[in-house]
Design an enzyme around this catalytic site. Structure first.
Site, PDB file in Angstrom:
ATOM      1  N   GLU A  26       0.714  -7.594   3.402  1.00 31.56           N
ATOM      2  CA  GLU A  26       0.311  -7.598   2.277  1.00 31.56           C
ATOM      3  C   GLU A  26       0.446  -8.827   1.261  1.00 31.56           C
ATOM      4  O   GLU A  26      -0.150  -9.177   0.526  1.00 31.56           O
ATOM      5  CB  GLU A  26       0.593  -6.537   1.334  1.00 31.56           C
ATOM      6  CG  GLU A  26      -0.336  -6.148   0.059  1.00 31.56           C
ATOM      7  CD  GLU A  26       0.135  -6.897  -1.131  1.00 31.56           C
ATOM      8  OE1 GLU A  26      -0.616  -6.820  -2.274  1.00 31.56           O
ATOM      9  OE2 GLU A  26       1.542  -7.204  -1.054  1.00 31.56           O
ATOM     10  N   ASP A  34       5.400  -4.282   4.305  1.00 31.13           N
ATOM     11  CA  ASP A  34       5.775  -5.609   4.366  1.00 31.13           C
ATOM     12  C   ASP A  34       6.609  -5.938   3.141  1.00 31.13           C
ATOM     13  O   ASP A  34       6.420  -5.443   2.024  1.00 31.13           O
ATOM     14  CB  ASP A  34       5.041  -6.709   4.902  1.00 31.13           C
ATOM     15  CG  ASP A  34       3.892  -6.824   3.849  1.00 31.13           C
ATOM     16  OD1 ASP A  34       3.295  -5.854   3.330  1.00 31.13           O
ATOM     17  OD2 ASP A  34       3.339  -8.166   3.810  1.00 31.13           O
TER      18      ASP A  34
END
Lengths: 360, 360
Positions: free
Chosen positions: B129, B73
């Site tokens: 994350e 991400d």
């Protein structure tokens, strides 16, 4: 209910009938129609209409002309219409009882009963006072037909519990934008935190001491407040922007220019990147030194007090007509679900005005 | 663009393709699908999937197993996707170039090219994350399938500009709630302004001096920052609530308890009505004394430096797997609008890892 207003009943009963015409802002037509119809039935008045605003006048050639003004809209109904007379026999409950159909009832009773007042009278009934300033019916009449609002002195029958309230404070809203430099919060020293940079703005606001100047004999009370603060992008990012919205309520001895200058000077030296004037409306001096105002104050027999909030008094002031607030409603109930009025104050206001306007 | 990942192109070009799959936290599915599909095409790997997390492994019966991990991400897109190769021919611009699709590209290239590595390999690709710790995909895999994360040593390919970074700082996020008393801003003195009351919190933050302790030979750098501030109800209301969100990044010589105590003490005496621990993850000491870590460090041939940001190294640390950060991204560009990466570092990282993992 009867959709024809009965102006022969006393002002307390008339208030109840006006409340039963639900008229939240934007839905005043039915009530404006009823007011217009009732006034047109009175041969001593000429009646004008503009949108849902109604203006009626005597034309007796008196030396002075007094304006009695009131708005006919209310905040949204909240299960508080129709009106209800309390079992105590004096408290009337319902939306608009204090703000301000009790005042409108007094206007209508004076219009009905004083066929030969000692001063010429202008009655103004207007819409959309409870919403954005640009919708306000009094403003629309002032723009389209300023001659309808000519006069020597205006009384706005907004609720004051029967006291005379003079002037009103100005209100200035500014947005102070502070910038920084974005960085990951794990390496904050690579950026510059805009929220931290806004710290001196809040420090100054927290230390602000309000000025309470006496203007035309009335003590005002200023206020400088953050009404909003916003900053932050993501939970792990040093923010590069922070905005503080500040509202300055100021006494009417400051001009709009002076008020703006004061706020700029107050924050001088703070790291402000943009100073945005978001909204600004000037105040109005009490004007109680005007002979007509002084005569009215003497007739009421009370002391005047300052008005802190902004009201349409300042619209009259801008037209060059000194104006005060004086009405039977109680402002602490305005906009509340449990709105009510003491009907004795309604009858008293009618009596005071009728007496002043018929005294030899 | 082509939605099928081409693992035969070099790691720099693969980084560009990965950036063009926009995948801000919460929107990783399309990229996870593409990663899974590309890995399933490789017969020397077994592939597992859990949510938008993909784990692939060799099963060669080697004496040691190395984990190569990276998150797929990014922070929100800010008009910086698709990627763009600079006219200098080496700088690749775009969201996630440094944090950390360049690292993910290196993982995928190693997976593609090393069919017979000298150590067994586990590749971990995970989501979320960049957002709250409880959403972190690596944490979810650790809870649901801890066996997938077994290994002797882990390399997290977070951007380090090709250096080995040991340990990581802890991160604590707290929300400080300040209350006041609501009033109309025309009569501010009837209330108490919660935004003004938050002033001492910002004052202390603005005056904060970071500590820089040396832990296991590496110098860390702490940080204490407001990452959000919020207050205000309506433009004419004195606000009765203000909330400041503060992020404390702390060196791994503090325990979680000590870190929380530090923050509480730091704001002692401020008018805080609620102190809410919103998110908290401990740090990890550098751990470079472990034999597997030392062997990798020798292979890279560089000095280790401390990791300031919190990384998932500490999750491996908690699972008993020594871990370091080593990746081609440049951390100073992480989370910036002008994020970029030097593509030479991407190719270098692939070369270093391939060489270490194929040496006889």
């Amino acid at each position: 209910m009867d959709r024809t207003l009965d102006l022969t009943q006393d002002a307390a009963r008339l208030t109840a009938q006006l409340v039963d015409f639900a008229s939240p802002s934007g839905s005043e037509k039915e009530l404006a129609d009823a007011v217009e119809e009732a006034l047109r039935a009175l041969p001593h008045l000429t009646v004008e209409r503009y949108g849902n605003n109604v203006v009626a006048r005597t034309n007796l050639g008196r030396a002075e002309r007094i304006i009695l003004a009131g708005h006919i809209d209310t905040v949204p109904i909240a299960d508080n219409v129709p009106s209800r007379l309390d079992e105590d026999g004096v408290t009337l409950w319902g939306c608009g009882t204090s703000d301000m159909k009790s005042g409108v009832a007094v206007q209508l009773r004076i219009a009905q009963t004083l066929t030969e007042p000692n001063r010429d009278l202008t009655f103004v009934f207007y819409d959309n006072e409870e919403v954005a300033a640009h919708l306000n019916g009094l403003g629309h009449v002032a723009d389209a037909h300023p001659d309808w609002l000519e006069g020597d002195f205006a009384i706005l029958l907004e609720g004051t519990e029967g006291l005379v309230e003079g002037g009103c404070q100005g209100t200035l809203r500014v947005i102070l934008k502070v910038s920084g430099e974005r960085a990951h919060s794990a390496r904050a020293w690579m950026g510059r935190n805009a929220i931290h940079a806004a710290s001196p703005i809040l420090e100054r606001l927290a230390a602000y001491e309000p000025r309470k100047p006496v203007v035309d004999g009335l003590e005002f009370h200023e206020g400088l407040n953050a009404v909003a603060i916003e900053g932050g992008l993501a939970k792990n990012v040093i923010p590069d922007a922070c905005a503080v919205t500040v509202n300055f309520r100021y006494a009417p001895d400051r001009s709009m220019e002076e008020a703006e200058r004061f706020v700029r000077d107050f924050f001088a030296g703070c790291p402000i990147d943009e100073f945005i004037v978001d909204d600004h409306t000037g105040g109005a001096r009490p004007g109680l030194t005007h002979p007509a105002a002084a005569a009215f104050l003497a007739a009421v027999g009370g002391e005047a007090r300052p008005k802190f909030g902004w009201t349409d008094v300042s619209r009259f002031s801008a037209l060059g007509v000194p104006a005060v607030n004086y009405g039977p409603g109680n402002p602490i109930y305005a906009h509340k679900i449990d709105e009510r009025v003491d009907t004795r104050l309604i009858l008293e206001a009618e009596k005071v005005l009728a007496s002043w306007l018929t005294a030899p």
